[in-house]
Motif scaffolding. Sequence first.
Motif, short mmCIF file in Angstrom:
data_model
loop_
_atom_site.label_atom_id
_atom_site.label_comp_id
_atom_site.label_asym_id
_atom_site.label_seq_id
_atom_site.Cartn_x
_atom_site.Cartn_y
_atom_site.Cartn_z
N CYS A 44 -9.90 -0.40 28.74
CA CYS A 44 -10.96 0.61 28.74
C CYS A 44 -10.44 2.00 28.37
O CYS A 44 -11.22 2.86 28.00
CB CYS A 44 -11.65 0.64 30.10
SG CYS A 44 -10.60 1.17 31.46
N SER A 45 -9.14 2.23 28.49
CA SER A 45 -8.61 3.56 28.25
C SER A 45 -7.15 3.49 27.83
O SER A 45 -6.49 2.46 27.96
CB SER A 45 -8.73 4.41 29.52
OG SER A 45 -7.90 3.85 30.53
N ASP A 46 -6.64 4.63 27.36
CA ASP A 46 -5.22 4.72 27.02
C ASP A 46 -4.35 4.53 28.27
O ASP A 46 -3.26 3.97 28.20
CB ASP A 46 -4.90 6.07 26.38
CG ASP A 46 -5.50 6.20 24.99
OD1 ASP A 46 -5.75 5.15 24.34
OD2 ASP A 46 -5.71 7.33 24.55
N ARG A 47 -4.84 5.01 29.40
CA ARG A 47 -4.10 4.86 30.65
C ARG A 47 -3.90 3.39 31.01
O ARG A 47 -2.79 2.97 31.35
CB ARG A 47 -4.82 5.58 31.78
CG ARG A 47 -4.11 5.48 33.11
CD ARG A 47 -4.85 6.30 34.17
NE ARG A 47 -4.13 6.29 35.41
CZ ARG A 47 -4.41 5.48 36.44
NH1 ARG A 47 -5.41 4.63 36.37
NH2 ARG A 47 -3.70 5.52 37.54
N CYS A 48 -4.95 2.60 30.92
CA CYS A 48 -4.84 1.17 31.22
C CYS A 48 -3.93 0.47 30.20
O CYS A 48 -3.16 -0.41 30.59
CB CYS A 48 -6.22 0.52 31.22
SG CYS A 48 -7.13 0.83 32.73
N ARG A 49 -3.98 0.87 28.96
CA ARG A 49 -3.11 0.29 27.94
C ARG A 49 -1.65 0.59 28.26
O ARG A 49 -0.79 -0.29 28.18
CB ARG A 49 -3.46 0.82 26.57
CG ARG A 49 -2.66 0.19 25.44
CD ARG A 49 -3.02 0.75 24.07
NE ARG A 49 -4.41 0.54 23.75
CZ ARG A 49 -5.30 1.53 23.64
NH1 ARG A 49 -4.93 2.80 23.80
NH2 ARG A 49 -6.55 1.27 23.35
N ALA A 50 -1.36 1.82 28.68
CA ALA A 50 0.01 2.21 29.01
C ALA A 50 0.50 1.48 30.26
O ALA A 50 1.65 1.03 30.31
CB ALA A 50 0.09 3.72 29.22
N LEU A 51 -0.37 1.34 31.26
CA LEU A 51 0.01 0.63 32.47
C LEU A 51 0.29 -0.85 32.17
O LEU A 51 1.22 -1.43 32.75
CB LEU A 51 -1.09 0.73 33.53
CG LEU A 51 -1.24 2.09 34.20
CD1 LEU A 51 -2.49 2.10 35.07
CD2 LEU A 51 -0.02 2.42 35.03
N ALA A 52 -0.44 -1.44 31.29
CA ALA A 52 -0.23 -2.84 30.92
C ALA A 52 1.11 -3.01 30.21
O ALA A 52 1.81 -4.00 30.43
CB ALA A 52 -1.37 -3.33 30.04
#
Length: 57
Positions: A44-52
């Motif tokens: 849903c966001s760049d933050r979630c992509r980075a955390l993944a």
Amino acid sequence: MSRGEREGFKGNKAHLPSKPCQQCGRPMSWRKAWARCWDEVKYCSDRCRALARRGAP
């Protein structure tokens, strides 16, 4: 041509497709910008992509 057709989509957005974010589980609604790649959208966001990428739970 009706007014709605000239101005673009103004209808009920509840009928658009949605799916959960693979990282946080929040529902993501379809966006016109994702029209060509909706099947590939995972986060849903760049933050979630980075955390993944970091392997966060």
